[in-house]
Design an enzyme around this catalytic site. Sequence first.
Site: not given
Ligand code: GLY
Length: 285
Positions: A169, A199
């Site tokens: 991310t 998320d």
């Molecule tokens: N934080 C990114 C994901 O879990 O897709």
Amino acid sequence: MKNSLLLHGGVGSESSLSALLREYAKKAFDNKSSLKSVVDATVMMEDDPIFNAGTGSYQRIDGTIQMDAAVMTETGFGSVIGVEKIRNPVKLALDVMQKTPHLIMAGDGALRLARMLGYAEYDPNTKKAKDQREKVMSELNSNEADKNPRFTALKRMGDISKLMQPEDTVGAVAYIDGAFAAAVSTGGATPMLRGRVGDSPIPGAGIYCGQKGAVVATGYGEEIIRHMLCISVYNDIGSRRLSDILEDKASSFEGPVGLIAIDKKGFSYFSSKPMAVGFISSETG
Ligand code: GLY
């Protein structure tokens, strides 16, 4: 608080990348628009194969790449889920917010929208992603695979390895000209099944923005969603120091987690592992 922009390269990204992120922050910083600043910064990180977003996104267990991204302002939200074969998912999230009556677009519909808007076909695959998937698959077949409780259910399906890749991310938050904005983009948290959603594209979980501030998370999406991490941080803004809020909220996490946030008084970041960040403001340059 002066006009400011803060970026992160994912929890687990090497701190030495902070100099690069600072350069991206400098280039993306637009003294007039927080939204433009966070989107431009995220595009730069998506285009850099070092990061797990856009070009450089990790592969799913089946070898495909599906990307999630979102943008949020005090009044608007747009996100894309599981989008494939485009270069910049965060731009598509912005288009969802600005050009459609919807908030979230997923899968083939999101791709159709992208093509309708003129997004060219693009393969975000890299050698890094191929090598990483090979590593995951060999771990899957090793005895080590049984030692990770997090993925027990998936292991039973015969589809998962013990290897968890924490670098995930990219994100940005800004406060410019009295307005907050946030953006996030990811190739997901490997290992993951095709169709798994993290998320990042879910408002309140991996991203939140309102009149009090802007917050973006990085880490294992499942854990972040369970905590509705970003809105939980946002709701506490103003109650105590921003840095204390971030640390409190992230401290109960088992897996790697990172947060960046900005409010009217300042900015803060927290991560349970190293995390590259870049910051710029109209005061410090
Ligand atoms: N934080 C990114 C994901 O879990 O897709």
